[in-house]
Design an enzyme around this catalytic site. Structure first.
Site, PDB file in Angstrom:
ATOM      1  N   ASP B  12       0.761  -1.263   0.027  1.00  0.00           N
ATOM      2  CA  ASP B  12       0.066  -0.080  -0.012  1.00  0.00           C
ATOM      3  C   ASP B  12       0.781   1.373   0.011  1.00  0.00           C
ATOM      4  OD1 ASP B  12      -2.284  -1.592   0.019  1.00  0.00           O
ATOM      5  OD2 ASP B  12      -2.777  -1.454   2.134  1.00  0.00           O
ATOM      6  N   ASP B 131     -13.858  -6.429  -6.696  1.00  0.00           N
ATOM      7  CA  ASP B 131     -14.017  -6.624  -5.276  1.00  0.00           C
ATOM      8  C   ASP B 131     -15.574  -7.106  -5.044  1.00  0.00           C
ATOM      9  OD1 ASP B 131     -11.913  -5.489  -4.803  1.00  0.00           O
ATOM     10  OD2 ASP B 131     -12.346  -3.374  -4.369  1.00  0.00           O
TER      11      ASP B 131
END
Lengths: 211, 254
Positions: B12, B131
């Site tokens: 990230d 997702d």
């Protein structure tokens, strides 16, 4: 000492190739990205990368270069074709409903799809390359080492003597060829970590074979 | 089929730095992306994924700089995602040195974006990130966007088939139910999607143990597994993962 020119004809990520070559160059050597015949003429080594579809690839090459002159240049000194740069030097590709290619190496380009198996396409990821002949390009690279692939079509050269290595995916296919001063790989040395960098180093140390 | 199953650590990135945190809470600076990427390459990671979580739009340019720096020194495939919404975004990331770009919400909102981009770049560099959450009433999986905040109601199976048809080269499939739980991947979901598309599927969301990774590949038929925290927090090294998979008959690159 090498003067490397990477040919930019608008097909995909040439920056990775540039960065990888830069990483293995000795301090007396240079690399540049170019489309000018002058640079190609003055170079000691030529790299033709490329990704995407063969139709737009051949189209782009023919927009930038006179094809006869281009073929003349790329067969005169050490040349490395990568991925689409391999498929482009073959005679003909079945992709995009059939496309005439540069025809430096006799043979066609065909799709994994036609194997009819339950294969994931593109062939994407790390796969082994079996050396089918001894060559300086394999210096310090073990047989059956892994290289990174991403492609949906593969080459079928007519002359088995040009095959330098093979890979299994659905079938055993030719993953690297060599003829005179030309080497072309289906895998991406610039994305193949240590082995890939060694491969590029070997290419820069190679002066081309004379038949 | 001799292509190795890929192990993909995910980093990230917030304004050019690697950050660690769970579910957007307690985010901490965890270091320089170049150094961490180099270490993963050294450990034989097969690919590295960067997820840009920079909240403010103006500061998103930092990811370009990060990709450029990593690509100078790391020579394995780099995938970048987070907030990608146009051909220009994709083009800029590829130019910086990314090999593949993931597209998520923008593609759900405008599916033609996938066709438009892959017509120009080729299908190999577009990863459709999907997702999903399971709807327990209907026993189907629904597609969520905007970091899981928005339920589109779209069926995940249909959307996966659609992104393949539109030209995506790969699917990054994240189970929101499992993400961050370390309870294992959603095997049923993975198997359903991976068995029914002809492009590679990357499993994401839920990796907590070596068995989870093995199950995603063997039972879920995933072509690659992506994990963040198990590598961030050094719970396992990439070598440990690969050694374990190898002893269970999974082909990995060593």
């Amino acid at each position: 000492m090498a003067e490397v020119v990477i040919i930019d004809y608008g097909m995909g990520n040439i920056h990775s190739v540039y960065k990888a070559v830069k990483n293995v160059l000795d301090k007396n050597s240079n690399v540049k990205v170019s489309t000018s015949f002058k640079d190609i003429k003055n170079s000691s080594h030529i790299i033709l990368p490329g990704q995407g579809a063969v139709g737009s690839c051949m189209n782009n090459i023919s927009q930038v270069f006179d094809l006869d002159e281009f073929k003349n240049h790329i067969t005169k000194k050490p040349f490395l074709g990568i991925c689409m740069g391999l498929q482009a030097v073959m005679s003909f590709s079945e992709e995009d409903e059939g496309v005439q290619c540069l025809d430096v190496i006799t043979g066609k380009v065909t799709g994994f799809k036609s194997l009819g198996k339950n294969l994931k396409i593109p062939h994407m990821g790390w796969n082994k390359v079996e050396h089918t002949s001894n060559h300086n390009i394999w210096q310090d690279i073990e047989n059956h080492s892994y290289f990174y692939f991403v492609h949906s079509y593969y080459v079928e050269p007519e002359d088995p003597k040009v095959v330098l290595g093979t890979t299994n995916y659905g079938k055993k296919f030719t993953s690297i060829i060599q003829k005179n001063s030309m080497i072309a790989s289906q895998f991406h040395p610039e994305k193949s970590s240590k082995n890939g960098l060694q491969f590029l180093k070997n290419f820069l140390n190679w002066e081309g074979d004379i038949e | 089929m001799d292509v190795a199953k890929r192990i993909i650590p995910c980093l990230d990135i917030d304004q050019g730095r690697v950050v660690k945190g769970t579910k957007f809470k307690e985010i901490k600076d965890a270091g320089d992306p170049v150094e961490i990427a180099k270490r993963y390459d050294y450990e034989n990671a097969d690919e590295i994924t960067f997820l840009d979580i920079t909240a403010t739009h103006e500061k998103r340019k930092a990811i370009i700089d990060t990709v450029e720096k990593v690509a100078e020194e790391v020579f394995i495939p780099l995938t970048v995602g987070g907030g990608v919404s146009s051909f220009v975004d994709v083009h800029n990331l590829l130019n910086a040195g990314a090999d593949k770009v993931t597209i998520n919400s923008a593609a759900v909102e405008n599916p033609n974006l996938i066709n438009e981009i892959t017509n120009k770049t080729g299908r190999q560099c577009i990863v459709a990130a999907i997702d999903v959450k399971k709807n327990n009433q209907t026993q189907t999986w629904e597609v969520f966007t905007h970091g899981g905040r928005k339920n589109t109601g779209n069926d995940a199976f249909k959307w996966a088939k659609d992104v393949e048809k539109r030209g995506a080269g790969e699917i990054l499939l994240t189970s929101m139910d499992r993400d961050g739980t370390k309870q294992g991947f959603d095997i049923e979901l993975l198997n359903l999607i991976s068995s029914n598309v002809n492009i590679p599927v990357i499993a994401s969301g839920g990796a907590g143990s070596l068995d989870h990774l093995k199950d995603a590949i063997i039972l879920g038929k995933a072509d690659a597994v992506l994990a963040a925290s198990i590598f961030h927090y050094s719970i396992f090294t990439i070598k440990e993962v690969k050694d374990y998979l190898k002893t269970h008959g999974v082909l990995v690159r060593e």
